[in-house]
Design an enzyme around this catalytic site. Structure first.
Site, short mmCIF file in Angstrom:
data_model
loop_
_atom_site.label_atom_id
_atom_site.label_comp_id
_atom_site.label_asym_id
_atom_site.label_seq_id
_atom_site.Cartn_x
_atom_site.Cartn_y
_atom_site.Cartn_z
N LYS A 137 47.01 8.48 -23.53
CA LYS A 137 46.49 9.35 -24.59
C LYS A 137 47.36 9.23 -25.84
CE LYS A 137 44.84 12.97 -21.39
NZ LYS A 137 43.42 12.84 -21.15
N GLU A 221 50.12 18.92 -28.68
CA GLU A 221 49.05 19.16 -29.65
C GLU A 221 49.00 20.62 -30.00
OE1 GLU A 221 45.32 17.99 -27.92
OE2 GLU A 221 45.69 15.87 -28.27
N HIS A 256 39.77 23.50 -17.67
CA HIS A 256 39.66 22.21 -18.37
C HIS A 256 38.78 21.21 -17.64
CE1 HIS A 256 42.67 23.88 -20.90
NE2 HIS A 256 43.60 23.87 -19.97
N ARG A 318 34.56 4.24 -19.53
CA ARG A 318 33.70 4.08 -18.35
C ARG A 318 32.42 4.85 -18.59
NH1 ARG A 318 34.43 9.45 -16.79
NH2 ARG A 318 36.52 10.22 -17.16
P1 ADP Z 1 33.71 12.96 -17.09
O1 ADP Z 1 34.85 12.96 -18.04
O2 ADP Z 1 33.21 11.63 -16.69
O3 ADP Z 1 32.65 13.88 -17.47
P2 ADP Z 1 35.54 14.32 -15.46
O4 ADP Z 1 36.50 14.21 -16.59
O5 ADP Z 1 35.22 15.64 -14.91
O6 ADP Z 1 34.20 13.57 -15.78
O7 ADP Z 1 36.04 13.44 -14.27
C1 ADP Z 1 36.27 12.12 -14.45
C2 ADP Z 1 36.79 11.54 -13.19
O8 ADP Z 1 37.90 12.27 -12.77
C3 ADP Z 1 35.79 11.59 -12.07
O9 ADP Z 1 35.92 10.42 -11.34
C4 ADP Z 1 36.19 12.72 -11.22
O10 ADP Z 1 35.91 12.48 -9.86
C5 ADP Z 1 37.67 12.73 -11.46
N1 ADP Z 1 38.15 14.09 -11.36
C6 ADP Z 1 37.54 15.21 -11.75
N2 ADP Z 1 38.25 16.29 -11.45
C7 ADP Z 1 39.38 15.84 -10.85
C8 ADP Z 1 40.53 16.44 -10.30
N3 ADP Z 1 40.66 17.78 -10.28
N4 ADP Z 1 41.49 15.66 -9.79
C9 ADP Z 1 41.36 14.34 -9.80
N5 ADP Z 1 40.29 13.71 -10.30
C10 ADP Z 1 39.31 14.43 -10.81
P1 ADP Z 2 41.34 15.02 -19.45
O1 ADP Z 2 41.84 13.61 -19.47
O2 ADP Z 2 41.92 15.80 -18.34
O3 ADP Z 2 39.86 15.08 -19.59
P2 ADP Z 2 41.42 15.95 -22.22
O4 ADP Z 2 42.44 15.58 -23.22
O5 ADP Z 2 40.09 15.33 -22.37
O6 ADP Z 2 42.00 15.68 -20.78
O7 ADP Z 2 41.27 17.52 -22.23
C1 ADP Z 2 40.52 18.20 -21.27
C2 ADP Z 2 40.09 19.56 -21.79
O8 ADP Z 2 41.21 20.36 -22.19
C3 ADP Z 2 39.23 19.51 -23.03
O9 ADP Z 2 37.87 19.31 -22.73
C4 ADP Z 2 39.49 20.87 -23.65
O10 ADP Z 2 38.73 21.86 -23.02
C5 ADP Z 2 40.94 21.12 -23.33
N1 ADP Z 2 41.81 20.69 -24.45
C6 ADP Z 2 42.32 19.46 -24.65
N2 ADP Z 2 43.05 19.41 -25.78
C7 ADP Z 2 43.01 20.65 -26.31
C8 ADP Z 2 43.58 21.26 -27.48
N3 ADP Z 2 44.35 20.58 -28.32
N4 ADP Z 2 43.32 22.57 -27.71
C9 ADP Z 2 42.55 23.27 -26.88
N5 ADP Z 2 41.99 22.76 -25.75
C10 ADP Z 2 42.21 21.47 -25.47
MG MG Z 3 38.76 14.39 -21.13
#
Ligand code: ADP
Ligand code: ADP
Ligand code: MG
Length: 676
Positions: A137, A221, A256, A318
């Protein structure tokens, strides 16, 4: 041999046929619903499929759907779905020309993508270099900054000195979010409210990041307190074409993690949509992207509720779990696009050929228990009935009735996706479809999802990532006590099921004035229903109400008329558990027979005695018959009530001491029963 398909030019909008070599056979390096999803499109395109599976999935739906399937190893993912070496061997051995990684597992593993390439097998995903660029990231944010994509104010540098990180956090201003640079799935994040809490939160975030992702690098952030999650679906080909297929709003989250997703995003001005789309395309181009990807943005919500500024959060390299909502509003098959692009073809459509039609919502149906802190709930799907699929209702699932939700993988049961001409129409579809989704076995979040869909905030499109937490008490109320109607339906089903299984008991009732009492145990209270025969139907007494009823039962399906109202319901009987589905509501109770009267003597034989003076009206088992615990053995009528004597355990009926019609006294032995 490879077959030829026509492929249209995308980048300039002009449609000129071009020959591309499509795959004949692909391997799917995943399981569950996404494996089924990919197989569906492959089949539609006449492409043969190879599944790989762990021991836990030997009989899974995706294994049956595939043309060929090969075992990988034991259930744990590290010994099966993460075994890149085995998967590549199987691909070569089976003659698969490409591998679809689904999501999770190896989908964002640059080493795997590179190994596929090296083996001459197409990876149905972006080039390894693009995965690598977006995998961190921090590095991704640095790249995006250069590409002019807006970023959340923060620090994403390489220097991880705790004192420096603290200084950065102080400069950004609290609250801040510490994020694992390699994180995913909502893990490895800590919100810090004030400077004194920073050091401890940093240490804890690093520990989790090391344990979960093998990398303790973090970024910091500004934490937006009431943001929306709006993401853009992008698609690029290897000929320089890159388009966006609009946005998805995934703001409704728990810890999240996404719970409900929709497209398009509610209340999103067209200008913002376009600006986000352009930013996402710029992000994809900056890393030489090819294939399907998602650029996730976080968006401020202004005082007046209107969308504010948007910032790049991360790119998922993906297919995304929630891709079906995009398919529903664009009418496109994204897996078909992936296959075409991976085979070297051009994007099927140009930007100006893409349009949004209607509104789609996806609900993630999970085997988890909202009443127990959303703990995963594993076990067999004893009963599974879904709403009928149509052009507006789609179900993506990897399980069927009788399958088990195992502890080894994500406990998702299905994704339910609906479409409507408007958001309001889609909401109605979702509400109705969730009401028809029946699961008995593991606990599920279905009722919780339905409460969100019905909640005024969600219904009004006023979504942000705090919606669930803010309305926690409304969305997770204590279980409601059963209604009069629900209890009446349960009693009718019980009476009819008893008559079907023990026809000997049915005949005598026809002219009887007897009353049966049913007791159902519910977490709130024990509920009693009295049922008596009246003409062709019944009279029911429930909590002081009297109802006239008639009903028929066929399998689980109960067709009842209650005080003139026709009702269709399902009643699933599983052990002592009774689960009623009626009017979109689910009610689970235990059936208890308080008059089952047993006394165990010496040597294990059991004497079943009359609990009160009465008349034996029916014998329900044959002498010498082996019966299971709880089987009705004899019906006794006493004081105008009917009492069932049931088997106290598995065993054999040795003898009945009375015939039907005979009078018995309080305490008389009725049955000689030998327990096993
Ligand atoms: P997307 O971003 O594709 O909408 P998610 O971010 O929820 O879906 O999940 C992306 C991938 O991470 C999926 O393969 C899911 O199985 C996996 N995943 C979701 N939740 C968890 C978790 N708590 N721990 C580990 N992997 C997770
Ligand atoms: P992941 O790889 O686990 O999906 P993300 O960076 O996409 O991680 O963040 C997952 C979720 O966390 C976001 O969908 C949002 O709800 C929350 N989040 C991430 N960054 C921020 C931020 N700077 N401020 C508030 N919420 C955040
Ligand atoms: Mg995400």
């Amino acid at each position: 041999m490879r077959s030829k398909i026509a492929c249209r030019r995308a980048s300039d909008g002009a449609v000129s046929p071009r020959e591309t070599t499509m795959f004949n056979k692909i391997l799917i390096a995943n399981r569950g619903e996404i494996a089924c999803r990919v197989i569906k499109t492959a089949k539609a395109l006449g492409i043969a499929t190879v599944a790989v599976y762990s021991d836990a999935d030997a009989d899974a739906r995706f294994v049956k759907l595939a043309d060929e399937a090969y075992r990988l190893g034991p259930a744990p993912a590290t010994e099966s779905y993460l075994r890149a070496d085995l998967i590549l061997d199987i691909a070569k051995h089976s003659g698969a020309q490409a591998i679809h990684p689904g999501y999770g597992f190896l989908s964002e593993n640059e080493g795997f993508a590179a190994a596929c390439q090296a083996a001459g097998i197409a990876f149905i995903g972006p080039p390894a270099a693009a995965i690598a660029a977006m995998g961190s990231k921090s590095a991704a944010k640095a790249l995006m900054q250069k590409a002019g994509v807006p970023l959340v104010p923060g620090y994403h540098g390489d220097d991880q000195d705790p004192a420096l990180l603290q200084k950065q956090a102080d400069a950004i201003g609290y609250p801040v979010l510490i994020k694992a640079s390699s994180g995913g799935g909502g893990k490895g994040m800590r919100i810090v409210e004030k400077t004194e809490e920073f050091a401890a939160a940093l240490a804890s975030c690093q520990r989790e990041a090391r344990a979960s992702f093998g990398d303790d690098k973090v970024l910091i952030e500004k934490y937006l307190t009431k943001p929306r999650h709006v993401e853009i679906q992008v698609f690029a080909d290897s000929h320089g074409g890159c388009v966006y297929l609009f946005e998805r709003d995934c703001s409704v989250q728990r810890r999240h993690q996404k719970v409900l997703e929709e497209a398009p995003a509610p209340h999103l001005p067209q200008a913002t949509r376009q600006a986000m789309g352009d930013a996402a395309v710029a992000a994809a181009r900056a890393v030489g992207y090819v294939g399907a990807g998602t650029v996730e943005f976080i968006m401020d919500v202004q005082e007046n509720g209107e969308p504010g500024k948007f910032y790049f959060m991360e790119m998922n390299t993906r297919l995304q779990v929630e891709h079906p909502v995009t398919e529903m509003i664009t009418g496109q098959d994204l897996v078909a696009w992936q296959l075409q692009v991976a085979a070297g073809g051009k994007l099927p459509l140009a930007q100006e050929q893409l349009a949004i039609r209607g509104h789609a919502i996806e609900a993630r149906i999970y085997a988890e228990d909202p009443d127990k802190g959303f703990l995963p709930s594993i076990g067999t799907l004893v009963h599974l009935a879904t709403p009928p699929e149509s052009s507006s209702v789609r179900i993506d699932t990897g399980v069927e009735q009788g399958d088990a939700i195992s502890p080894f993988y994500d406990p998702m049961i299905a994704k339910l996706i609906v479409w409507g001409e408007s958001r309001e129409a889609a909401l109605r579809q979702m509400d109705a479809a969730l009401g028809q989704y029946q699961v008995v076995g593991p606990a599920t979040n279905i009722a919780f999802l339905r409460r969100i869909v019905r909640h005024r905030s969600f219904a009004g499109g006023h979504v942000d990532t705090g919606l669930i937490a803010r309305h926690h008490d409304e969305l997770l109320p204590p279980p409601a006590a059963p209604s009069v109607r629900q209890l009446a339906l349960l009693a009718l089903a019980e009476a009819l099921a008893g008559q079907q299984r023990y026809p000997a008991a049915a005949g005598w009732r026809l002219n009887g004035q007897l009353t049966r009492r049913f007791t159902f145990q519910h977490p709130q209270q024990d509920c009693e229903v009295e049922l008596s025969h009246q003409g062709d139907g019944y009279q029911l007494r429930v909590a002081g109400h009297t109802l006239a009823a008639s009903a028929t039962l066929s399998g689980n399906a109960l067709a009842a008329v209650l005080d003139g109202a026709r009702i269709q319901a399902s009643v699933v009987r599983h052990g002592a558990q009774r689960v009623l589905f009626a009017g979109g509501e689910r009610l689970a109770v235990e059936f208890i027979d308080p008059y089952a009267f047993t006394e165990t003597g010496v040597h294990g034989e059991t004497h079943l005695k009359a609990p009160m003076p009465g008349r034996v009206v029916a014998l329900l088992a044959a002498i010498g018959e082996k019966v299971a615990k709880g089987s009705p053995l004899l019906i006794l009528e006493a004081m105008k009530m009917e009492h069932t004597i049931t088997a106290p355990g598995d065993g054999v009926v040795q003898d009945f001491y009375f015939e039907a019609g005979e009078q018995v006294n309080d305490g008389d032995e009725l049955v000689d029963f030998a327990a096993e």
